[in-house]
Design an enzyme around this catalytic site. Structure first.
Site, PDB file in Angstrom:
ATOM      1  N   LYS A  29       0.845  -1.201   0.000  1.00 10.13           N
ATOM      2  CA  LYS A  29       0.000   0.000   0.000  1.00 10.13           C
ATOM      3  C   LYS A  29       0.885   1.257   0.000  1.00 10.13           C
ATOM      4  O   LYS A  29       2.088   1.163   0.277  1.00 10.13           O
ATOM      5  CB  LYS A  29      -0.948  -0.013   1.198  1.00 10.13           C
ATOM      6  N   TYR A 252      16.577  20.416  -0.744  1.00  9.67           N
ATOM      7  CA  TYR A 252      15.932  19.245  -1.321  1.00  9.67           C
ATOM      8  C   TYR A 252      14.830  19.647  -2.264  1.00  9.67           C
ATOM      9  O   TYR A 252      13.897  18.906  -2.513  1.00  9.67           O
ATOM     10  CB  TYR A 252      15.448  18.284  -0.248  1.00  9.67           C
TER      11      TYR A 252
HETATM   12  C1  LIG Z   1      -0.894  -1.887   6.491  1.00 12.14           C
HETATM   13  C2  LIG Z   1      -1.503  -3.223   6.641  1.00 12.14           C
HETATM   14  C3  LIG Z   1      -0.704  -4.354   6.805  1.00 12.14           C
HETATM   15  C4  LIG Z   1       0.797  -4.274   6.956  1.00 12.14           C
HETATM   16  O1  LIG Z   1       1.104  -3.704   8.199  1.00 12.14           O
HETATM   17  P1  LIG Z   1       2.640  -3.528   8.671  1.00 12.14           P
HETATM   18  O2  LIG Z   1       2.522  -3.192  10.104  1.00 12.14           O
HETATM   19  O3  LIG Z   1       3.185  -2.424   7.843  1.00 12.14           O
HETATM   20  O4  LIG Z   1       3.306  -4.827   8.426  1.00 12.14           O
HETATM   21  C5  LIG Z   1      -1.322  -5.590   6.868  1.00 12.14           C
HETATM   22  N1  LIG Z   1      -2.652  -5.710   6.759  1.00 12.14           N
HETATM   23  C6  LIG Z   1      -3.471  -4.640   6.605  1.00 12.14           C
HETATM   24  C7  LIG Z   1      -4.933  -4.859   6.515  1.00 12.14           C
HETATM   25  C8  LIG Z   1      -2.917  -3.365   6.553  1.00 12.14           C
HETATM   26  O5  LIG Z   1      -3.710  -2.312   6.412  1.00 12.14           O
END
Ligand SMILES: *Cc1c(COP(=O)(O)O)cnc(C)c1O
Length: 339
Positions: A29, A252
């Site tokens: 994401k 930057y």
């Molecule tokens: C963002 C997200 C993850 C990953 O989370 P991390 O803590 O970055 O590993 C997994 N599942 C869902 C539904 C998420 O929104």
């Protein structure tokens, strides 16, 4: 921003080994947490990663294009029928945490036995079917499966990962939801509950699949330990634009990235090692000088620590946020350079 793809693959290897025999999903994401979804997914797929997790359908479509037809792509935000159609055409497996959404997917699918992952709300109250509505929801899912509109391939939830007690309660609710779903005749093969932190630390949270975002990119949890064998893959680099003797200006350009509240609380990495940041403006910052500083010198704003710079999580800890927030606010206009 220099992205070390080999570093991401090495981080992934550590995670895969740790959670085996559970399967690994790379969550992409926010444009792969700012690292660039296309290159990251292509590299991971070539390295044998089979599962990719995208929040929304457009990111899922890009992940599919980069990963190829054999990968499994999961997308979990609730979308409208036109986007459901796009997802189905791209072979994206949708997460479903709402009964009217289940009906929408079945209607768009119309006999195509579309794979879905049904979501129980285990306490986060973001999205997901409430436990009191779950028996009716899974009974309806079983009907739609029997009629060939959907296929329930997964059952999942998302947990807070802020306290072991809360997570334990969520896990108990998840197990109960699996039991009820199986009683309705559903046989989801893929059970997934945890993201990075809980799955890394606690084997009983891994089930069949773990959705790893942050740790895949070497971003440790705020307040959490350093992770053995895992390091940040992204280094944000700017250049010295003026040297005044008592201070060095680092520009930057259009980055507009680091929160100004970090001024006085962070160091950057210079050719002479770490230097305190005094002021952060919209396009440049002032930092402590070093002998021989020259225009054009590279300064590392965050990264794995090569020049004494901090990780995004260390910066986040200074202002009470999470490392993801520091890295995803780096403008997409900043070129990503892949090594
Ligand atoms: C963002 C997200 C993850 C990953 O989370 P991390 O803590 O970055 O590993 C997994 N599942 C869902 C539904 C998420 O929104």
């Amino acid at each position: 921003m220099v992205i070390d793809l080999g570093r991401i693959l090495a981080d992934i290897d550590v995670l895969r080994e740790r959670i085996a025999p559970a399967d690994y999903m790379l969550v992409v994401k926010n444009d792969a947490y700012g690292h660039g979804v296309d290159r990251v997914v292509a590299a991971a797929a070539a390295h044998g990663v089979r599962w990719f997790g995208a929040f929304d359908v457009p990111m899922g479509v890009r992940a599919r294009a980069a990963a190829g037809p054999d990968a499994r792509v999961f997308s979990w935000v609730t979308v409208t029928p036109p986007e459901i159609a796009v997802a189905l055409d791209a072979g994206i497996e949708l997460g479903v945490g709402d009964s009217s959404y289940l009906e929408d997917i079945a209607a768009v699918s119309a006999g195509r036995a579309t794979p879905v992952h049904i979501k129980i709300d285990t306490g986060l109250h973001r999205n997901g079917v409430r436990p009191e509505d779950w028996p009716a929801f899974v009974a309806r899912a079983a009907e739609l499966e029997a009629s060939g509109d959907i296929r329930v391939v997964g059952i999942w939830s998302h947990i807070a990962e802020t306290s072991d007690e809360d997570d334990d309660r969520s896990r108990a609710a998840f197990l109960e939801a699996i039991r009820v779903a199986e009683e309705s005749g559903l046989r989801p093969q893929v059970r997934h509950l945890a993201a990075s932190a809980a799955a890394f630390a606690r084997p009983e949270f891994r089930f069949d699949l773990v959705r790893f975002g942050a740790f895949s990119y070497g971003i440790r949890s705020t307040g959490g330990p350093e992770l053995d064998g895992i390091a940040p893959a992204a280094t944000l680099i700017a250049t010295v634009s003026a040297v005044a003797g008592s201070a060095v200006e680092v520009s930057y350009g259009y980055l507009d990235g680091l929160p100004s509240t970090l001024a006085g609380r962070m160091s950057v990495g210079t050719p002479a090692g770490p230097r305190l940041v005094r002021e952060i403006g919209p396009a440049s910052m002032l930092i402590d000088p070093w002998p021989g500083a020259a225009i054009g010198d590279e300064v590392y704003l965050f990264g794995p620590g090569t020049r004494g710079e901090s990780s995004v999580t260390t910066l986040a800890e200074a202002i009470g946020t999470v490392g993801e927030e520091i890295i995803v606010r780096v403008s997409p206009l900043v070129p990503r350079i892949y090594i």
